[in-house]
Design a protein around this motif. Structure first.
Motif, PDB file in Angstrom:
ATOM      1  N   ILE A 251      -3.698  10.106   4.933  1.00 14.95           N
ATOM      2  CA  ILE A 251      -3.947  10.919   3.707  1.00 14.95           C
ATOM      3  C   ILE A 251      -4.427  12.142   3.970  1.00 14.95           C
ATOM      4  CG2 ILE A 251      -5.893  10.936   1.872  1.00 14.95           C
ATOM      5  CD1 ILE A 251      -5.897   7.803   1.707  1.00 14.95           C
TER       6      ILE A 251
ATOM      7  N   ARG B 155     -11.313  -7.354  -4.242  1.00 15.29           N
ATOM      8  CA  ARG B 155     -11.834  -6.183  -4.967  1.00 15.29           C
ATOM      9  C   ARG B 155     -10.606  -4.992  -4.584  1.00 15.29           C
ATOM     10  NH1 ARG B 155     -14.509  -7.289  -8.661  1.00 15.29           N
ATOM     11  NH2 ARG B 155     -15.415  -5.396  -8.955  1.00 15.29           N
ATOM     12  N   PRO B 156     -10.461  -3.932  -5.630  1.00 18.88           N
ATOM     13  CA  PRO B 156      -9.679  -2.975  -5.269  1.00 18.88           C
ATOM     14  C   PRO B 156     -10.074  -2.068  -4.145  1.00 18.88           C
ATOM     15  CG  PRO B 156     -11.038  -2.554  -7.130  1.00 18.88           C
ATOM     16  CD  PRO B 156     -11.202  -3.935  -6.805  1.00 18.88           C
ATOM     17  N   GLU B 157      -8.861  -1.542  -3.406  1.00 13.76           N
ATOM     18  CA  GLU B 157      -9.207  -0.793  -2.345  1.00 13.76           C
ATOM     19  C   GLU B 157      -9.594   0.605  -2.603  1.00 13.76           C
ATOM     20  OE1 GLU B 157      -6.147  -1.190   0.712  1.00 13.76           O
ATOM     21  OE2 GLU B 157      -5.989  -3.168   0.329  1.00 13.76           O
ATOM     22  N   THR B 158      -9.629   0.892  -4.009  1.00 14.96           N
ATOM     23  CA  THR B 158     -10.213   2.309  -4.432  1.00 14.96           C
ATOM     24  C   THR B 158     -11.671   2.325  -4.065  1.00 14.96           C
ATOM     25  OG1 THR B 158     -10.429   1.315  -6.370  1.00 14.96           O
ATOM     26  CG2 THR B 158      -8.365   2.620  -5.873  1.00 14.96           C
ATOM     27  N   GLY B 159     -12.540   1.238  -3.813  1.00 15.51           N
ATOM     28  CA  GLY B 159     -13.768   1.129  -3.804  1.00 15.51           C
ATOM     29  C   GLY B 159     -14.123   1.021  -2.212  1.00 15.51           C
ATOM     30  N   LEU B 160     -13.182   1.392  -1.268  1.00 17.12           N
ATOM     31  CA  LEU B 160     -13.469   1.220   0.190  1.00 17.12           C
ATOM     32  C   LEU B 160     -14.535   2.260   0.566  1.00 17.12           C
ATOM     33  CD1 LEU B 160     -12.651   0.168   2.890  1.00 17.12           C
ATOM     34  CD2 LEU B 160     -10.921   1.897   3.077  1.00 17.12           C
ATOM     35  N   ARG B 161     -14.613   3.642   0.108  1.00 17.28           N
ATOM     36  CA  ARG B 161     -15.367   4.483   0.407  1.00 17.28           C
ATOM     37  C   ARG B 161     -16.714   4.154   0.314  1.00 17.28           C
ATOM     38  NH1 ARG B 161     -16.673   8.401   3.850  1.00 17.28           N
ATOM     39  NH2 ARG B 161     -18.224   9.780   3.335  1.00 17.28           N
ATOM     40  N   ARG B 162     -17.089   3.774  -0.851  1.00 18.26           N
ATOM     41  CA  ARG B 162     -18.249   3.556  -1.395  1.00 18.26           C
ATOM     42  C   ARG B 162     -18.912   2.176  -0.676  1.00 18.26           C
ATOM     43  NH1 ARG B 162     -15.981   3.957  -6.572  1.00 18.26           N
ATOM     44  NH2 ARG B 162     -15.778   1.688  -6.679  1.00 18.26           N
TER      45      ARG B 162
ATOM     46  N   MET C  17       1.044  -1.100   0.051  1.00 23.92           N
ATOM     47  CA  MET C  17      -0.034  -0.114  -0.106  1.00 23.92           C
ATOM     48  C   MET C  17       0.777   1.207   0.084  1.00 23.92           C
ATOM     49  SD  MET C  17      -2.717   1.214   2.890  1.00 23.92           S
ATOM     50  CE  MET C  17      -3.838  -0.238   2.485  1.00 23.92           C
TER      51      MET C  17
ATOM     52  N   THR D 233      -4.812   4.981   8.016  1.00 21.05           N
ATOM     53  CA  THR D 233      -4.592   5.209   6.709  1.00 21.05           C
ATOM     54  C   THR D 233      -5.572   6.530   6.321  1.00 21.05           C
ATOM     55  OG1 THR D 233      -4.825   2.764   5.902  1.00 21.05           O
ATOM     56  CG2 THR D 233      -5.419   4.348   4.277  1.00 21.05           C
ATOM     57  N   SER D 234      -6.689   6.771   6.895  1.00 24.59           N
ATOM     58  CA  SER D 234      -7.181   8.010   6.664  1.00 24.59           C
ATOM     59  C   SER D 234      -6.513   9.212   7.422  1.00 24.59           C
ATOM     60  CB  SER D 234      -8.604   7.777   7.117  1.00 24.59           C
ATOM     61  OG  SER D 234      -9.548   6.930   6.689  1.00 24.59           O
TER      62      SER D 234
END
Length: 452
Positions: free
Chosen positions: A220, A327-334, A1, A216-217
């Motif tokens: 960022i 699944r890709p972690e880019t979809g974590l927010r959704r 990551m 992580t948040s």
């Protein structure tokens, strides 16, 4: 990551997830269990409180160190050990997430009734649902940043107000009535309470995954990747706060309720009775002027717990979902928003249709939390020793000994509870009824007074 990396030390930017964990921990375990432990047993369970915090400490720390050392959450560590283990974590979290969140939201609503401007005891269910919706809106609208700011303010407010209440209680505590004999915490009638008490002391071990997710948040948001030292410092600040406040709440129970000869059985009360009883037990000894202080401390504790639980469990379930299904972690927010909304719906169903006893459901959740402690403890202990963790960040000899002592402690008490539950519960109930009859002869019946 891949995250932002800055070699300089910047502790201010690292502080956050540890405080959030403190906000999650300081709630049912402190406000309800610690206070009740002090009220029923005086100072007798202080040693057990400290032992529970000591034995759970390594497993919370391992999750924090795994994230700082590898850049991945502890859930990634579970996934690397096998999908089956991550699936087991996911399944246990499903149970804990909905029961515990619904329980703390309902207790928050019960304490909200203590504010002088509230006069709607019959609408406590609606208030609980409103608190759930408010927490969900804060999380969706404000993301991590708003959650972080609110938690820091609430934890500070709670620490100051609770410390003030303890100081006043020491100064004005009542004398022990003549002939009053406190309960024995080591008899059959007390085993169930002790297991419940340790289940959320200072918090269920499964929430150890939350700081690694919040980290992580935080990174960022600030653009600063925390070092192992910064992350563990942040964790220790939050953990020390939770332990100290647990002692404070036990002290309040021991100084105010135990010395007054007033044992409390909160699980049999309605929401309005719980709120009035809790506040009255303090103001009757400390004074009516402390009404706002106690209300503020109590509601702050439960609201901060509800808010962080509404973020922590859905966030944990969301990341687990992505890892389980590759699944890709880019979809974590959704995925987080979807789990958050599902949690709100599940909690509303529980509160509206399944919550028939004010605290019985929460106590059940606490027992489940303790019984699953050996599983989560072993997972974190195994994860911190994986190859991706640098040798210098793995446990040393002392931590190995403490880890095995902790897991042995959890297993022994789990077996004790199983034996008690299946073989000794009837005898324990008879003993409990006898003790209550003896106490009632010493305690003046409680009559809630008008709000101050």
């Amino acid at each position: 990551m891949q995250l932002f990396w800055q070699p300089r030390t910047d502790l201010g930017k690292a502080i956050g997830p540890g405080i959030l964990m403190a906000g999650a921990a300081i709630g049912g375990s402190h406000l309800v269990s610690s206070t009740q432990a002090g009220a029923l047993y005086g100072w007798s369970l202080l040693g057990l409180l400290l032992l529970a915090n000591l034995f759970k400490y390594p497993f919370f720390l391992y999750a924090v160190k795994y994230r700082a050392a590898t850049g991945d959450t502890i859930l990634h560590g579970y996934r690397r050990m096998g999908k089956g283990l991550l699936a087991a974590f996911f399944g246990l979290n499903l149970v804990n997430a909905f029961l515990n969140t619904a329980g703390v939201a309902f207790i928050s609503a019960s304490l909200f009734l203590a504010f002088p401007f509230v006069d709607a005891a019959e609408h406590v269910t609606g208030i609980a649902i409103g608190i759930l919706l408010l927490c969900a809106a804060i999380i969706i609208a404000g993301h991590y940043q708003l959650l972080d700011k609110i938690a820091k303010v609430v934890v500070f407010l709670l620490a100051v107000s609770t410390l003030t209440a303890v100081i006043v209680a020491i100064w004005q505590s009542a004398e022990i009535p003549e002939g009053f004999v406190g309960r024995d915490p080591w008899d059959l009638a007390s085993i169930g309470f002790i297991i419940m008490f340790m289940g959320w002391m200072p918090a269920p071990i499964d929430i150890a995954a939350w700081p690694s997710l919040w980290r992580t948040s935080r990174e960022i948001e600030t653009g600063h990747r925390a070092t192992v030292g910064e992350s563990t410092t942040d964790f220790h600040i939050g953990y020390i706060v939770t332990v100290v406040l647990a002692v404070f709440f036990l002290a309040l129970g021991a100084l105010v309720m135990y010395r007054a000869g007033a044992g409390i059985e909160l699980a049999d009360m309605t929401a309005g009775e719980f709120s009035a009883r809790f506040i009255e037990m303090y103001t009757s000894t400390i004074g009516d002027w402390a009404h706002w202080l106690i209300v503020l401390a109590a509601f702050s504790a439960m609201f901060s717990t509800t808010l962080t639980c509404m973020d922590g469990w859905p966030r944990s379930l969301a990341m687990s979902t992505l890892l389980l299904f590759d699944r890709p972690e880019t979809g974590l927010r959704r995925t987080l928003v979807a789990w958050l909304l599902f949690t709100v719906v599940a909690c509303i169903v529980i509160i509206q249709f399944l919550l028939t006893d004010l605290l019985a459901m929460l106590q059940f959740a606490m027992v489940v939390s303790f019984l699953t402690s050996p599983v989560f403890a072993w997972l974190n202990y195994r994860a911190i020793q994986r190859p991706e963790v640098p040798e210098k960040d793995r446990p040393g000899p002392v931590m190995h000994v403490l880890s095995w002592a902790g897991m042995t402690f959890f297993i022994v008490f789990t077996l004790l509870f199983v034996v008690w539950f299946f073989g000794l519960q009837d005898a324990a109930e008879e003993e409990r009824e006898r003790i209550q009859e003896e106490e009632q002869a010493l305690v003046v019946p409680f009559e809630p007074t008008a709000r101050v």
